[in-house]
Design an enzyme around this catalytic site. Structure first.
Site, PDB file in Angstrom:
ATOM      1  N   SER A  87       0.831  -1.268   0.074  1.00 20.38           N
ATOM      2  CA  SER A  87       0.305   0.087  -0.115  1.00 20.38           C
ATOM      3  C   SER A  87       0.789   1.105   0.000  1.00 20.38           C
ATOM      4  O   SER A  87       0.475   2.239  -0.409  1.00 20.38           O
ATOM      5  CB  SER A  87      -1.051   0.023   1.196  1.00 20.38           C
ATOM      6  OG  SER A  87      -0.292  -0.138   2.367  1.00 20.38           O
ATOM      7  N   GLU A  88       2.135   1.119   0.686  1.00 25.55           N
ATOM      8  CA  GLU A  88       2.921   2.162   0.485  1.00 25.55           C
ATOM      9  C   GLU A  88       4.378   1.882   0.530  1.00 25.55           C
ATOM     10  O   GLU A  88       4.689   0.808   1.146  1.00 25.55           O
ATOM     11  CB  GLU A  88       2.901   3.440   1.486  1.00 25.55           C
ATOM     12  CG  GLU A  88       1.826   4.509   1.071  1.00 25.55           C
ATOM     13  CD  GLU A  88       0.510   4.270   1.757  1.00 25.55           C
ATOM     14  OE1 GLU A  88      -0.355   4.810   1.156  1.00 25.55           O
ATOM     15  OE2 GLU A  88       0.154   3.119   2.430  1.00 25.55           O
ATOM     16  N   THR A  89       5.294   2.580  -0.347  1.00 23.22           N
ATOM     17  CA  THR A  89       6.808   2.542  -0.023  1.00 23.22           C
ATOM     18  C   THR A  89       7.288   3.918   0.219  1.00 23.22           C
ATOM     19  O   THR A  89       7.030   4.787  -0.154  1.00 23.22           O
ATOM     20  CB  THR A  89       7.408   1.974  -1.435  1.00 23.22           C
ATOM     21  OG1 THR A  89       6.898   0.442  -1.717  1.00 23.22           O
ATOM     22  CG2 THR A  89       8.907   1.688  -1.201  1.00 23.22           C
TER      23      THR A  89
END
Length: 279
Positions: A43-45
């Site tokens: 969902s995020e990096t």
């Protein structure tokens, strides 16, 4: 590029919310960051660039776009940084503002991180937006808990807060991803904070995240911070307060987010959690 993979808000790599972490993204351009996040698929990096003053610039990319602030990737980044450079205090410069983070290690070596959000805000949710949101969720007004009224809350990113009248309603999530994603894109909402109150300080949460290209987030620190600000702004909890938010259970990735809500009306909200590497 040294890409690390961590799970935040859990000590079990099979739980929590996975995040990619690049502790030194110096020289990477935006297109490379975006492409890397899309390839990783979490969902995020988070991409970190160390500053000469010891602080860190940080940017967060989902598989489809950049978000101004991400709680679980911040916790993952802080733990990864502490495991390489030692525990202590960090100052992160995000697109939403300055976010201080403190890390500490327990007797078993587990690193715990606490971030302090930017100043939270809570605003009304327009009736038309609420109607469209409920239609996309396939919920009715009867599914809502009147003790926690719908609002839009912010602590680095915007999240509508929608409280379910029962745990069963929260567990039964089957929404129209296209319709919800279109509404969220128009309103610049990052996730939808669906919550159910179990007791005075214990909550369950689910967070649809169609703008990021994922159906649901297993643990959403930014939404937890916004929710803490919402509870304080509406006088729903006496402050100071410590909340426990269980998320990801219905996805099979149980997560625990601890939220500290200070008494000061304009003070940031504290979000605490662990993180562990994904082997």
């Amino acid at each position: 590029m040294d890409l690390l993979r961590y799970v935040a808000f859990s000590t079990d790599p099979q739980g929590g919310n996975p995040a990619g972490v690049v502790l030194d993204a110096t020289g990477l351009d935006e297109a490379t960051m975006a492409a890397t996040a899309a390839e990783v698929g979490y969902s995020e990096t988070a991409f970190v660039v160390p500053r000469q003053d010891g602080a860190l610039d940080i940017r967060y990319f989902s598989p489809q776009n950049e978000v101004p602030f991400c709680g679980h990737a911040t916790i993952a980044t802080a733990v990864a940084h502490a495991q390489r450079h030692g525990v202590g205090d960090l100052l992160l410069h995000t697109k939403a503002g300055r976010v201080p983070v403190t890390t500490s290690a327990g007797p078993d070596g587990t690193v715990v991180a606490t971030l302090v959000s930017v100043e939270p805000r809570t605003e009304p949710l327009a009736d038309a937006d609420l109607a469209e949101l409920l239609a996309a969720l396939r919920w009715s007004p009867a599914d809502l808990d009147p003790a926690l009224p719908p609002r839009v809350a912010y602590a680095g990113a915007w999240h509508p807060v929608i409280a379910a009248a029962s745990r069963e309603r929260l567990a039964d999530l089957d929404y129209d991803m296209t319709a919800l994603g279109d509404l969220m894109a128009r309103r610049d909402w990052t996730t939808i904070a669906l919550v159910r109150r179990e007791s005075e300080h214990v909550f369950h949460a689910r967070n649809p995240f169609p703008p990021g290209g994922t159906v649901e987030d297993p643990a959403t620190g930014a939404a937890a911070a916004a929710f803490g600000g919402y509870l304080r702004a509406l006088g729903i909890v006496d402050t100071p307060a410590v909340l426990r938010i269980h998320q990801g259970v219905d996805m099979g990735r149980p997560s625990l987010i601890t939220v500290g809500v200070p008494a000061g009306r304009n003070s940031g909200i504290e979000v605490t959690g662990t993180a562990v590497p994904i082997s």
